[in-house]
Structure formats: C-alpha cells, structure tokens
Design a protein around this motif. Structure first.
Motif, PDB file in Angstrom:
ATOM      1  N   HIS A  45       0.813  -1.220   0.000  1.00 39.34           N
ATOM      2  CA  HIS A  45       0.000   0.000   0.000  1.00 39.34           C
ATOM      3  C   HIS A  45       0.845   1.268   0.000  1.00 39.34           C
ATOM      4  N   ASP A  46       2.169   1.111  -0.107  1.00 38.15           N
ATOM      5  CA  ASP A  46       3.056   2.262  -0.285  1.00 38.15           C
ATOM      6  C   ASP A  46       3.019   2.769  -1.721  1.00 38.15           C
ATOM      7  N   ASP A  47       2.582   1.925  -2.650  1.00 39.72           N
ATOM      8  CA  ASP A  47       2.522   2.261  -4.066  1.00 39.72           C
ATOM      9  C   ASP A  47       1.391   3.270  -4.307  1.00 39.72           C
ATOM     10  N   PRO A  48       1.688   4.400  -4.956  1.00 39.30           N
ATOM     11  CA  PRO A  48       0.666   5.425  -5.200  1.00 39.30           C
ATOM     12  C   PRO A  48      -0.567   4.907  -5.951  1.00 39.30           C
ATOM     13  N   GLN A  49      -0.391   4.008  -6.907  1.00 41.52           N
ATOM     14  CA  GLN A  49      -1.546   3.476  -7.642  1.00 41.52           C
ATOM     15  C   GLN A  49      -2.430   2.638  -6.726  1.00 41.52           C
ATOM     16  N   VAL A  50      -1.816   1.871  -5.849  1.00 43.88           N
ATOM     17  CA  VAL A  50      -2.581   1.070  -4.889  1.00 43.88           C
ATOM     18  C   VAL A  50      -3.330   2.007  -3.946  1.00 43.88           C
ATOM     19  N   GLN A  51      -2.683   3.087  -3.528  1.00 38.57           N
ATOM     20  CA  GLN A  51      -3.323   4.054  -2.637  1.00 38.57           C
ATOM     21  C   GLN A  51      -4.541   4.700  -3.288  1.00 38.57           C
ATOM     22  N   GLN A  52      -4.452   4.996  -4.582  1.00 42.00           N
ATOM     23  CA  GLN A  52      -5.596   5.569  -5.301  1.00 42.00           C
ATOM     24  C   GLN A  52      -6.755   4.588  -5.351  1.00 42.00           C
ATOM     25  N   ASP A  53      -6.446   3.342  -5.644  1.00 38.37           N
ATOM     26  CA  ASP A  53      -7.470   2.301  -5.689  1.00 38.37           C
ATOM     27  C   ASP A  53      -8.102   2.111  -4.313  1.00 38.37           C
ATOM     28  N   ASP A  54      -7.252   2.084  -3.282  1.00 36.52           N
ATOM     29  CA  ASP A  54      -7.747   1.966  -1.905  1.00 36.52           C
ATOM     30  C   ASP A  54      -8.713   3.100  -1.580  1.00 36.52           C
ATOM     31  N   ALA A  55      -8.308   4.316  -1.905  1.00 39.10           N
ATOM     32  CA  ALA A  55      -9.123   5.489  -1.579  1.00 39.10           C
ATOM     33  C   ALA A  55     -10.497   5.407  -2.240  1.00 39.10           C
TER      34      ALA A  55
END
Length: 92
Positions: A45-55
């Motif tokens: 979840h440090d990956d910016p793309q993963v963070q966007q998906d999470d959000a």
C-alpha cells in the motif's frame, strides 16, 4: 500484529475476516458488526496506484453509510486503536 495487539490489550476482536463488501470489489481484513470495516495496510500500500485504488474503494464503502478504519503498518497501532473506543472496547 493487529489481532495480537487487540488480544493482548483485551480489546474486542473482529466478528469476521476477509468478507467481501457487497457491490464493491474489495475484501477488507476485518469486519465488526454492524457496519465497520478494518483494513490493515502493509508495504504493498506504499505504491501510489494502490493508494488511489484503496481510496476509491473506501470512499464507496463510506458512501454506503459504513465506517472504515485503516491501520497502516507505519502508524502507531496503540494510537489508532485508541481513536475508536466504541469499536475496540475492552472485553473481559
């Protein structure tokens, strides 16, 4: 780490684990009745793309009127648990 902390501090444990959220393609780590979802985010979840998906997914859960709690591995677990005394209440 999350469950071990709750157990050691005699805090309420989750009602379920790895449940799917109806209508949203996500599987939070834990669920507390009636409507609280807990995510335990590790290094992926440090990956910016993963963070966007999470959000986006978490916003959709909140839009359903449910509560979302996120424990990020770099955060202080004790502080995070203390923010939600109604969810992680003490048990015998």
């Amino acid at each position: 780490k999350f469950l071990k902390y709750l157990y050691q501090h005699k805090s309420r444990l989750p009602d379920a684990a790895q449940l799917s959220v109806d209508g949203i393609y996500t599987k939070p780590d834990f669920f507390y009745q009636p409507d609280t979802w807990v995510f335990c985010d590790g290094t992926p979840h440090d990956d910016p793309q993963v963070q966007q998906d999470d959000a986006a997914k978490r916003k959709a859960i909140k839009a359903m009127g449910h509560e979302v709690i996120v424990y990020y591995y770099k955060d202080d677990l004790a502080e995070g648990v203390a923010k939600y005394p109604d969810v992680f209440r003490k048990v015998k």
